[in-house]
Write a protein that holds these residues in place. Sequence first.
Motif, PDB file in Angstrom:
ATOM      1  N   PRO A 156     -11.848  14.494 -30.310  1.00  0.00           N
ATOM      2  CA  PRO A 156     -11.101  15.629 -30.858  1.00  0.00           C
ATOM      3  C   PRO A 156     -11.997  16.775 -31.325  1.00  0.00           C
TER       4      PRO A 156
ATOM      5  N   SER B 223     -14.900  17.615 -30.255  1.00  0.00           N
ATOM      6  CA  SER B 223     -15.459  18.273 -29.085  1.00  0.00           C
ATOM      7  C   SER B 223     -14.413  19.131 -28.359  1.00  0.00           C
ATOM      8  N   VAL B 224     -13.232  18.539 -28.157  1.00  0.00           N
ATOM      9  CA  VAL B 224     -12.174  19.255 -27.421  1.00  0.00           C
ATOM     10  C   VAL B 224     -11.661  20.450 -28.230  1.00  0.00           C
ATOM     11  N   ILE B 225     -11.369  20.229 -29.514  1.00  0.00           N
ATOM     12  CA  ILE B 225     -10.763  21.305 -30.311  1.00  0.00           C
ATOM     13  C   ILE B 225     -11.767  22.441 -30.529  1.00  0.00           C
TER      14      ILE B 225
ATOM     15  N   SER C  89     -14.177  23.265 -28.478  1.00  0.00           N
ATOM     16  CA  SER C  89     -14.335  24.013 -27.220  1.00  0.00           C
ATOM     17  C   SER C  89     -13.100  24.871 -26.928  1.00  0.00           C
TER      18      SER C  89
END
Lengths: 237, 102
Positions: free
Chosen positions: B43, B45-47, B49
């Motif tokens: 999360p 990393s994804v959020i 980015s």
Amino acid sequence: MTDDQPLYSGRSFRLGFQQALPVALAYVAIGAAMGVLGAEAGMSVGQVGLLSLTVYSGATQFAAAGLIAAGAGATALITTALLLTLRHLVLAASIAPHLTRAKWWHQVLIAFGLTDEAYALAMGRFTRQGPDLGYLIGVMATLYPAWVAATVAGAAVGGLIPDPKIYGLDFAFPACFLGLVVPTLKRARDWAAALAGVAIALFSAPILPGSLNLLAAGALGPVVGLAVDRAGRRKNR
Amino acid sequence: MTWLVWTILAMAALTYLSRYILIPLVSRRALGEGLKRYLDLVPASVIASLAAVTLLDKNQALAPDMALGALVTIGVALISRNILVIIVVGIAVVAGFRWLVG
């Protein structure tokens, strides 16, 4: 939240509904713009509505409108949708451990509404409080109707809709993501994963098609986080 | 345009599958400690980015209004966990900056 606590409650549904409202406002503004583009590309109001009702993905829908306007065929549309949607694999894999107690039909429902924003809001809650289906369904119940209604309205009334940038509504998405990620950055491994994710997403964007840069960021960023964690533990030994 | 209706349905099926397929697979398995730690970091990393990608314009440049909005939003997020407040303040700052500067 422990295993014997309820997975769903009206209170958490209301909280999810409430906290998703500013994002829904942005969905309305951006969705209306998508509807206008769809109509300009030659799609009927019904087709724009069908796209929102079934695909429910801003990136895919904007790309579809652009491709249809350019006269692209089914193959180009489907390939683009595939490239843009692959990032959801990472979102689904990381939210799944929080859904072990969810019934299969809850999982079916949740998967449909798993947009980037719903994922970010849900994970912000889950990492602090544990799994909370009520919250996630509340978020989805706010965002989905807002998106569908706005795209249809945009296609129907077109030019009457003002530019969302005037009201700063285009900033709702980055604000949502920043507001959710900042409180989770507590340990060196969290920072490493987040910063690596950002670097990978930005540097690979010109190279990778669709949203594969986000898939790469989501898949590889945590590897850097784990490496930093391992190095830290080795140092402390 | 019947072909378009079928194409939309195919796109919907692909989108749905990409969102669904790993949920039952991952949620039904007992995950190893290493995989759990990896998924815990996804999360962030994804959020992060997603935040970076949505902040930048098409030329990958950061406009002053977005930069100011990001700084204020980060500041508010450090002192408040209320996502409603964080988003509303961020939007207000960006709208205010655009109104003042044009």
